[in-house]
Scaffold this active site. Structure first.
Site, PDB file in Angstrom:
ATOM      1  N   HIS A 244      -5.848   2.370   6.961  1.00  0.00           N
ATOM      2  CA  HIS A 244      -5.784   3.416   6.308  1.00  0.00           C
ATOM      3  C   HIS A 244      -7.392   3.666   5.554  1.00  0.00           C
ATOM      4  CE1 HIS A 244      -1.391   3.865   6.572  1.00  0.00           C
ATOM      5  NE2 HIS A 244      -1.271   2.385   6.097  1.00  0.00           N
TER       6      HIS A 244
HETATM    7  O1  RIB Z   1      -0.355   4.362   1.917  1.00  0.00           O
HETATM    8  C1  RIB Z   1      -1.406   3.659   2.450  1.00  0.00           C
HETATM    9  C2  RIB Z   1      -2.179   3.423   1.379  1.00  0.00           C
HETATM   10  O2  RIB Z   1      -1.363   2.818   0.147  1.00  0.00           O
HETATM   11  C3  RIB Z   1      -3.545   2.416   1.274  1.00  0.00           C
HETATM   12  O3  RIB Z   1      -4.421   2.942   0.478  1.00  0.00           O
HETATM   13  C4  RIB Z   1      -3.004   1.284   1.295  1.00  0.00           C
HETATM   14  O4  RIB Z   1      -4.166   0.134   0.825  1.00  0.00           O
HETATM   15  C5  RIB Z   1      -2.104   1.363   0.046  1.00  0.00           C
HETATM   16  O5  RIB Z   1      -3.013   1.376  -1.202  1.00  0.00           O
END
Ligand code: RIB
Ligand code: CA
Length: 314
Positions: A244
């Site tokens: 992500h």
């Molecule tokens: O939903 C994914 C996000 O939530 C990413 O930033 C992960 O690190 C968590 O913070």
């Protein structure tokens, strides 16, 4: 050679945050990391600030300035994600405690001071976790809002729906009131939602490429992704883990490998079942003004090739 882009990374490490930080620190010609501000999210603040320092030392950049920020959302109890990231937030490989210092200044004061001191329109904010620090800075010092060059954040979801509730993505869900403030701020916002990050999936070949770097960074990133991917593989039956947060830094470095639409995105804060949802008007069915570039596509092969090449520099 154009000057490196000044950025502040706001983060809740988290294995994927850690890879994003490594990518930024591996790119000094492109990105000038003025500071890393930790926020409570994946794990509580004492761990996110510690983890940020661990990652800076892993990168061989112990002089990076790391600040602790808000320990809880603006108006709700903290929700964490140890079920995804493990108890430490960086589960997977063994990690040693950091020796580099944490800055004394509160992260929100650092954000305000930096935006006031740096030339207007030159600092980009890169939130990788809940938006509590950013919203608090905007509330405490509204004069800085117009001075922000851009916000490039990981958060939200639309077609991909939620990962912490059926409707909401974790970063927005943890502090929807903060997200509402940020998305209403008028700042130039680019959103890297689950719609795009779920295409940035590790595969065995991609993890093997991290290992083949033959460095501590490569070994550690491979071990993090192996740990981190078990949750998504089980939940989505996907081939691997979605990276992500590195999508935020990759967008700054290589915007050409991404595509999206400039649309209206509203944050639900009162929904019975939908609190934290990013209501993205992708089909422009309302007359609500566009307030964000909502990214939906990525050239995943280019992303992993370029990410691995950059990590080889550490
Ligand atoms: O939903 C994914 C996000 O939530 C990413 O930033 C992960 O690190 C968590 O913070
Ligand atoms: Ca994160």
């Amino acid at each position: 050679m154009t000057a490196a882009r000044k950025i502040i990374i706001d983060t809740d490490p988290g294995q994927d945050d850690a890879v994003a930080i490594l990518l930024a620190l591996a790119s000094p010609d492109d990105l000038d990391v003025l500071g890393i501000t930790a926020v409570a999210g994946n794990v509580p603040l004492p761990l996110t600030e510690k983890n940020a320092r661990i990652v800076c030392e892993l990168a061989g950049k112990p002089n990076t300035r790391v600040f602790a920020g808000c320990a809880a959302p603006l108006a709700r109890p903290l929700v964490t994600a140890e079920h995804v990231h493990g108890k430490t937030g960086l589960d997977g490989p063994p990690m040693v405690d950091p020796t580099m210092p944490l800055e004394d200044q509160h992260a929100v004061d650092f954000i305000i001071e930096t935006l006031r001191q740096e030339a207007s329109g030159t600092v980009t904010l890169c939130p990788l976790g809940p938006l509590t620090n950013i919203a608090t800075a905007f509330q405490r010092a509204p004069d800085i809002i117009d001075r922000v060059a851009a916000i490039v954040l990981m958060g939200g979801a639309y077609f991909e729906v939620g990962n912490i509730t059926p409707a909401a993505e974790f970063n927005i869900y943890v502090d929807p009131e903060a997200a509402k403030i940020v998305f209403a701020s008028g700042v130039d916002i680019t959103v890297l939602p689950l719609d795009v990050t779920h295409h940035a999936l590790t595969t065995q070949a991609r993890v093997d490429a991290f290992k083949a770097l033959g460095t501590q960074v490569g070994e550690t990133v491979a071990a993090w992704t192996n740990f981190f991917e078990r949750f998504d593989k089980e939940k989505y039956g996907s081939a691997g883990a979605p990276l992500h947060d590195p999508c935020v830094i990759a967008y700054l470095l290589w915007p050409d490998i991404f595509a999206g639409r400039h649309i209206n995105v509203e944050i639900e804060t009162d929904g019975t079942y939908t609190t934290g949802m990013t209501v993205a008007d992708w089909w422009r069915v309302t007359d609500r003004p566009a307030n964000a570039l909502f990214i939906k596509d990525i050239d995943a092969e280019a992303f992993f090739t370029r990410l691995t090449d950059r990590l080889s520099r550490l």
